[in-house]
Write a protein that holds these residues in place. Sequence first.
Motif, short mmCIF file in Angstrom:
data_model
loop_
_atom_site.label_atom_id
_atom_site.label_comp_id
_atom_site.label_asym_id
_atom_site.label_seq_id
_atom_site.Cartn_x
_atom_site.Cartn_y
_atom_site.Cartn_z
N PRO A 13 -15.80 -40.66 -34.56
CA PRO A 13 -15.44 -41.31 -33.20
C PRO A 13 -15.21 -42.58 -33.59
O PRO A 13 -14.49 -43.17 -32.15
N VAL A 14 -15.40 -42.90 -34.46
CA VAL A 14 -15.04 -44.85 -35.19
C VAL A 14 -13.98 -44.92 -35.41
O VAL A 14 -14.16 -44.10 -37.09
N GLY A 15 -13.41 -45.27 -35.23
CA GLY A 15 -11.87 -44.90 -36.27
C GLY A 15 -11.66 -46.69 -36.62
O GLY A 15 -12.74 -47.24 -36.54
N LEU A 16 -10.63 -46.94 -37.21
CA LEU A 16 -10.78 -48.54 -37.58
C LEU A 16 -9.03 -49.18 -37.47
O LEU A 16 -8.12 -48.37 -37.15
N GLY A 17 -9.48 -50.12 -36.45
CA GLY A 17 -8.51 -50.73 -36.14
C GLY A 17 -7.76 -51.99 -36.85
O GLY A 17 -8.75 -52.91 -37.54
N CYS A 18 -7.06 -51.80 -38.20
CA CYS A 18 -6.53 -52.73 -38.97
C CYS A 18 -5.39 -54.10 -38.64
O CYS A 18 -5.02 -54.66 -39.00
N MET A 19 -5.61 -54.24 -37.55
CA MET A 19 -5.19 -55.20 -37.66
C MET A 19 -5.01 -56.35 -37.41
O MET A 19 -4.62 -57.49 -37.87
N ASN A 20 -6.19 -56.50 -37.87
CA ASN A 20 -6.85 -58.04 -37.59
C ASN A 20 -6.95 -58.66 -39.30
O ASN A 20 -7.31 -59.71 -39.75
N LEU A 21 -6.72 -57.30 -40.31
CA LEU A 21 -6.71 -57.40 -41.52
C LEU A 21 -5.49 -58.27 -42.19
O LEU A 21 -4.97 -58.68 -43.25
N SER A 22 -4.42 -58.46 -40.52
CA SER A 22 -3.02 -59.18 -41.35
C SER A 22 -2.31 -59.99 -39.84
O SER A 22 -1.76 -60.88 -40.10
N HIS A 23 -3.61 -61.08 -38.64
CA HIS A 23 -2.95 -60.57 -37.57
C HIS A 23 -4.09 -60.39 -36.62
O HIS A 23 -4.63 -60.44 -36.51
N ALA A 24 -3.67 -62.17 -35.49
CA ALA A 24 -3.58 -62.14 -34.75
C ALA A 24 -5.24 -62.99 -34.11
O ALA A 24 -5.52 -63.73 -33.81
#
Length: 335
Positions: A13-24
């Motif tokens: 149910p809990v995946g990983l949003g990877c955005m803030n490893l590179s961005h934002a």
Amino acid sequence: MLERHIGPFQVHPVGLGCMNLSHAYGVPPSAADAEALLLRALDLGVNFFDTAALYGFGANEELVGRVLAPHRSRFLLASKCGMTGVAGEDGVKRRVIDGRPATIRATCEEALKRLRTDVIDLYYLHRRDFSVPIEDSVGALADLVRAGKIRAIGLSEVSADTLRRAHAVHPITAIQTEYSLWTRNPEIAVLDACRELGVAFVAFSPLARSYLTGTLRDVSGFDAKDIRRAMPRFTPSNYAANLALLEGFTALAAEVGCSPAQLALAWVLAQGEHVSVIPGTTSVAHLEENHAAAAVQLTPEQVARAGALIGRHNVAGPRYNAATQTEIDTEEFPA
């Protein structure tokens, strides 16, 4: 209990949003730290990783591909097209929304190379391009399915009406939209439309960009490139009002026996069996905390109390500023 379905895929149910490893959110972590976090997620049992061509203008897809390609069979890989970085005459890349079929096809080819894979499991249209009929954009994605380059189609930040139009062209597997205690827009129509059509709902920013963790107390020191600087809820006056809402919420988390972040994630997951969450983080400790939220069981009364403590009736400030809001297709509550 500890599984959800996104089309044919079974995920935690809990995946990983990877955005803030590179961005934002300001300066990203080092390559070594980002790699360690991704591998720790895999070891924990995270089997749903979400990236996009936009994140770091390709850098995030490259990171995910480099680190996770050797383990490709162990997870659902999601990425996005339709919003990318395009270099101007000055050579500087800027965010551009472009849902034209040719752009979608080109972006997919670039993503496959960066991700070091032959096929992307779930490929989203990141934003609706209002200058292109949604049927044309989804038609291009359907062509990619038939070509074996992607397995399933998703849409991000779209209305129920757009979902229905798109679904008539090709089955839509998932909708990704911001959803948390302080952002309830999906409750207007999209959550129900997804349930009706058999479409999975993937909630991004389920922790309200750190607000619901209770750890973000001061918003005066955001990095110059932190996207929250342009978000009305994070202005000093609005955020001070929003912080006051956390006292009762934190007390409820203590009563449940979990952290505020875990309560926030468990509340979103309680909204339906078709709902998954993809919180992002740069901290291994927070990654582990978020992952454990799937085991938090809330009673209906606790779900209702959490929803009453923080919601559209008392959160100060709109989700986006006026300029950004023009790019969003999701339904909005009356001002």
